[in-house]
Every structure is written in C-alpha cells, then in structure tokens.
Design a protein around this motif. Sequence first.
Motif, mmCIF file in Angstrom:
data_model
loop_
_atom_site.group_PDB
_atom_site.id
_atom_site.type_symbol
_atom_site.label_atom_id
_atom_site.label_comp_id
_atom_site.label_asym_id
_atom_site.label_seq_id
_atom_site.Cartn_x
_atom_site.Cartn_y
_atom_site.Cartn_z
ATOM 1 N N VAL A 167 -2.923 -6.105 -8.037
ATOM 2 C CA VAL A 167 -3.431 -6.202 -6.634
ATOM 3 C C VAL A 167 -4.705 -7.416 -6.910
ATOM 4 O O VAL A 167 -5.506 -7.157 -7.753
ATOM 5 C CB VAL A 167 -4.125 -4.872 -6.305
ATOM 6 N N ASP A 168 -4.461 -8.281 -6.345
ATOM 7 C CA ASP A 168 -5.367 -9.524 -6.367
ATOM 8 C C ASP A 168 -5.214 -10.036 -8.001
ATOM 9 O O ASP A 168 -6.561 -10.107 -8.479
ATOM 10 C CB ASP A 168 -6.757 -9.378 -5.634
ATOM 11 N N GLU A 169 -4.259 -9.965 -8.602
ATOM 12 C CA GLU A 169 -4.429 -10.427 -10.142
ATOM 13 C C GLU A 169 -4.896 -9.421 -10.865
ATOM 14 O O GLU A 169 -4.860 -9.951 -12.387
ATOM 15 C CB GLU A 169 -5.023 -11.715 -10.077
ATOM 16 N N GLU A 170 -4.978 -8.337 -10.556
ATOM 17 C CA GLU A 170 -5.686 -7.085 -11.440
ATOM 18 C C GLU A 170 -4.521 -6.082 -11.699
ATOM 19 O O GLU A 170 -4.018 -5.820 -10.450
ATOM 20 C CB GLU A 170 -6.966 -6.596 -10.979
ATOM 21 N N ILE A 171 -4.040 -5.558 -12.749
ATOM 22 C CA ILE A 171 -3.146 -4.499 -12.714
ATOM 23 C C ILE A 171 -3.615 -3.264 -12.401
ATOM 24 O O ILE A 171 -4.661 -2.926 -12.596
ATOM 25 C CB ILE A 171 -2.651 -4.382 -14.329
ATOM 26 N N ALA A 172 -2.753 -2.785 -11.197
ATOM 27 C CA ALA A 172 -3.195 -1.543 -10.518
ATOM 28 C C ALA A 172 -2.202 -0.403 -11.091
ATOM 29 O O ALA A 172 -2.346 0.738 -10.792
ATOM 30 C CB ALA A 172 -3.009 -1.759 -9.024
ATOM 31 N N GLY A 173 -1.122 -0.777 -11.779
ATOM 32 C CA GLY A 173 -0.319 0.442 -12.232
ATOM 33 C C GLY A 173 0.904 -0.399 -12.912
ATOM 34 O O GLY A 173 1.325 -1.586 -12.599
ATOM 35 N N GLU A 174 1.624 0.552 -13.714
ATOM 36 C CA GLU A 174 3.002 0.189 -14.433
ATOM 37 C C GLU A 174 3.658 1.166 -14.715
ATOM 38 O O GLU A 174 3.429 2.366 -14.728
ATOM 39 C CB GLU A 174 2.568 -0.669 -15.908
ATOM 40 N N GLY A 175 4.883 1.054 -14.802
ATOM 41 C CA GLY A 175 6.039 2.197 -14.864
ATOM 42 C C GLY A 175 6.312 2.896 -13.641
ATOM 43 O O GLY A 175 6.650 2.677 -12.461
ATOM 44 N N ILE A 176 6.022 4.085 -13.967
ATOM 45 C CA ILE A 176 5.907 4.812 -12.237
ATOM 46 C C ILE A 176 4.607 4.916 -11.725
ATOM 47 O O ILE A 176 3.482 5.397 -12.108
ATOM 48 C CB ILE A 176 6.191 6.443 -12.696
ATOM 49 N N ILE A 177 4.577 4.036 -10.308
ATOM 50 C CA ILE A 177 3.667 3.736 -9.854
ATOM 51 C C ILE A 177 3.115 4.747 -8.816
ATOM 52 O O ILE A 177 3.637 5.434 -8.155
ATOM 53 C CB ILE A 177 3.685 2.377 -9.172
ATOM 54 N N SER A 178 1.474 4.918 -8.875
ATOM 55 C CA SER A 178 0.827 5.933 -8.138
ATOM 56 C C SER A 178 0.473 5.315 -6.914
ATOM 57 O O SER A 178 -0.259 4.252 -7.119
ATOM 58 C CB SER A 178 -0.217 6.518 -8.822
ATOM 59 N N LEU A 179 0.797 5.687 -5.868
ATOM 60 C CA LEU A 179 0.060 4.979 -4.338
ATOM 61 C C LEU A 179 -1.161 5.342 -4.570
ATOM 62 O O LEU A 179 -1.978 4.255 -4.107
ATOM 63 C CB LEU A 179 0.918 5.652 -3.214
#
Length: 101
Positions: free
Chosen positions: A78-90
Amino acid sequence: MTTKITVYGADIICASCVNAPSSKDTYEWLQAALARKFENKQFHFEYIDIHEPPADDKHVQFAAKVIEDDLFYPVVLVDEEIAGEGIISLKAVAKAVEKSA
C-alpha cells in the motif's frame, strides 16, 4: 489522493500457502473489497508477476527480493509499504490504507 495498491505474485500458489487463493484471485478480491470498504477513496491497482516483472527497475528489484528473501506471495504493498504477504488479511490491508491517507 489516490492510494496505490501493488500485488506481487505468481501463477503458481506459494508452496507454504496451500489452500490459499492465488495471487491473481487475491488481487481481484482486494479490488472489490477495498472499493466497497472505502467508497469515497480512489485506488490505483497494479499486479506484478514476480517471474516476469515489467522492465521498471523498481518492480524488477522487488520481484527479485520476493524470490531471494523467500517472502510468501502474494505480497501486497500500500503506497510502497508492505501491508501483507502470503495469506492476505483484509483488516491489515485496510489498516494500511487508512494509515496512508
């Protein structure tokens, strides 16, 4: 202001993420879910295949990082920052969207 959502993934599901949705399914799900959750927000979505990234240096380098650093994919930025990896949480992605505002 437009929030940029980038999903790095592959056609093959991550070996550590058995039974998880594919990267493209996650990408499409995020488009629909975020549009519903943030009706008044503008998004720019981008899907990058980690095995065939576009010629942009930024994408080539991050795709290599996903592979070399053994990150679980899909990786959502999200805007170049990791917000999640693998199984993504909304919930985690939505929190990152709210923070980016």
